[in-house]
Scaffold this active site. Sequence first.
Site, PDB file in Angstrom:
ATOM      1  N   ILE A 331       0.813  -0.750  -0.026  1.00 50.36           N
ATOM      2  CA  ILE A 331      -0.323  -0.125   0.154  1.00 50.36           C
ATOM      3  C   ILE A 331       0.549   1.030  -0.026  1.00 50.36           C
ATOM      4  CG2 ILE A 331      -2.027   1.066   1.257  1.00 50.36           C
ATOM      5  CD1 ILE A 331      -3.016  -1.180   2.024  1.00 50.36           C
ATOM      6  N   ARG A 334       2.505   1.792  -3.321  1.00 50.07           N
ATOM      7  CA  ARG A 334       2.072   2.660  -3.940  1.00 50.07           C
ATOM      8  C   ARG A 334       0.740   3.947  -4.257  1.00 50.07           C
ATOM      9  NH1 ARG A 334      -2.136   4.219  -7.605  1.00 50.07           N
ATOM     10  NH2 ARG A 334      -3.143   3.490  -8.772  1.00 50.07           N
ATOM     11  N   GLU A 335       1.082   4.365  -2.565  1.00 46.87           N
ATOM     12  CA  GLU A 335       0.361   5.247  -2.453  1.00 46.87           C
ATOM     13  C   GLU A 335       1.184   6.590  -2.668  1.00 46.87           C
ATOM     14  OE1 GLU A 335      -2.539   6.587  -1.735  1.00 46.87           O
ATOM     15  OE2 GLU A 335      -3.587   4.898  -1.275  1.00 46.87           O
ATOM     16  N   SER A 336       2.240   6.139  -1.675  1.00 43.66           N
ATOM     17  CA  SER A 336       3.066   7.371  -1.915  1.00 43.66           C
ATOM     18  C   SER A 336       4.901   6.719  -2.656  1.00 43.66           C
ATOM     19  CB  SER A 336       3.648   7.833  -0.787  1.00 43.66           C
ATOM     20  OG  SER A 336       4.138   7.170   0.349  1.00 43.66           O
ATOM     21  N   TYR A 462      -6.239   0.330  -8.949  1.00 44.22           N
ATOM     22  CA  TYR A 462      -5.542   0.370  -7.181  1.00 44.22           C
ATOM     23  C   TYR A 462      -5.795  -0.495  -6.056  1.00 44.22           C
ATOM     24  CZ  TYR A 462      -4.441   1.972  -2.832  1.00 44.22           C
ATOM     25  OH  TYR A 462      -3.805   2.395  -1.284  1.00 44.22           O
TER      26      TYR A 462
END
Length: 489
Positions: A331, A334-336, A462
Amino acid sequence: MKFHWESLRSKHHKGSVALFIHHRQWLLTWRLYLLVSMLVTSACTVPPSDKSPTKDFAPTTPTVSDTLEPPRLLKVALIASAPDYFVYRGRPRGFVFDLSKILARRWQRRLQVEVARDEQEALQWLKTGRVEIAAIGTPLTDEASDGLIAGPAMEHSDSVLVSRNGQSPITIAALEGSTAADDLVGRCVPPCQQQIVPRPKSTWGFLKAFQEGRLKSQGILIPRRYAEAFIKMHPQLQIREGWGTSRPVSWWLHPRDQDLLVDLASFLKDIQKQQLYPVLRYRYYSQPQWMILRSRPFVRTDLGGVMTPWDPILKAAGRLQGFDWHLLGAIILRESGHNRHAVSSAGARGPVQLMPGTAKELGVDDPSDPAQAIPAAARYLRRLINRYSSATSYSDQRLMALAAYNVGPGHVDDARILARQLQLDPNKWWEGVALALPLLNKSAYGLKARHGPCQGRTAVGYAEDVEMLYDQYQQVLPQVLLERDGGTP
């Protein structure tokens, strides 16, 4: 001639007042229009209410586009090696991996990577139907391929003799079943001594064993494409000479998949014409500095085991919430991209990209502080996983939770209701929610949903990206990292 100034002033004043009132009415109307437009086109980044709608909102007469099917899988077997497939700072990369992604996108398929220990295991998976393509790229003998068919030639490669600098090899080794082994048997004459190394061992693993001194031979015979890449990372080795003829480098298919063979030939022709193949070939096989860097364990997740700069926090949070901490690592990537100071266009901040409202709800004062944000994200993810406990399997449950993490649980609830109305299964991801969620971006569905329209296709992408990362972490990370710290929910 007299002018009636008072009368004129009065008329002018009345006209100005009327014009002013008209202007204010027009301005208020325009502001109201903008407000409605913003609400309708909202990207749905703030998690909506937990309440689920009860009113039907599917069109009375489904259109042709409502006849939905989940995307087909494209199962590809590949082998972990620095040029072809590896995990760099938590992100899967490599020549074969990138080609497989492009292939799946062109065919509108969903890529599923299976990481084999060596060429023979990949071919065995192909025989049993576990995969459709064995993307090994190593020339093999007819006996080793055992009835499988080679796809179109991507390039050609001969066998080369590799030794340490300043050393004249007497004993030369080659891998069993490879065309290099045939070349060795046909050319090695006294005082040359041959050594055929049995499987299981991949070509890249064979090279590493020689470089680390775990083979008794003074030289090895391998395909040139791997030798040229390996010595850029390990300059203490050298290519002495070429042995044998140049042979085609191909991916392997099952004889029953003749249509797949035709499609693969068309794909390879297109990427050669568009220069995609040589660009990827240069990136992963020919850039010395880049290749030396990616051989280092501290940036190779599959070698050193480091996923993020905050692994201890992830482990503690995963253990506390009772799920595999590698999911949190996927996560965060993928997020940051492991950037604690990342700020999205919607205002989400920090390594786990918390929106201000969500951060406040979770008790996070500084979303850019991993010590606060990561445990809060783990609590939020656990809440979402529990929310979808009626899902058919834990994989479906996890994917719904990931989509809700991205787009908000209210929209996923809307998608489940819509899936039921479209006679899809609301408790399955691929056969239900993943098909219904993108429809919420259409006015025929989204405007009638309780939580309004949203970028459902983005949320599906996502969830699938995070799931693919998580799946590959479990296949290629060192064994010590595969121990689940908190167990499976």
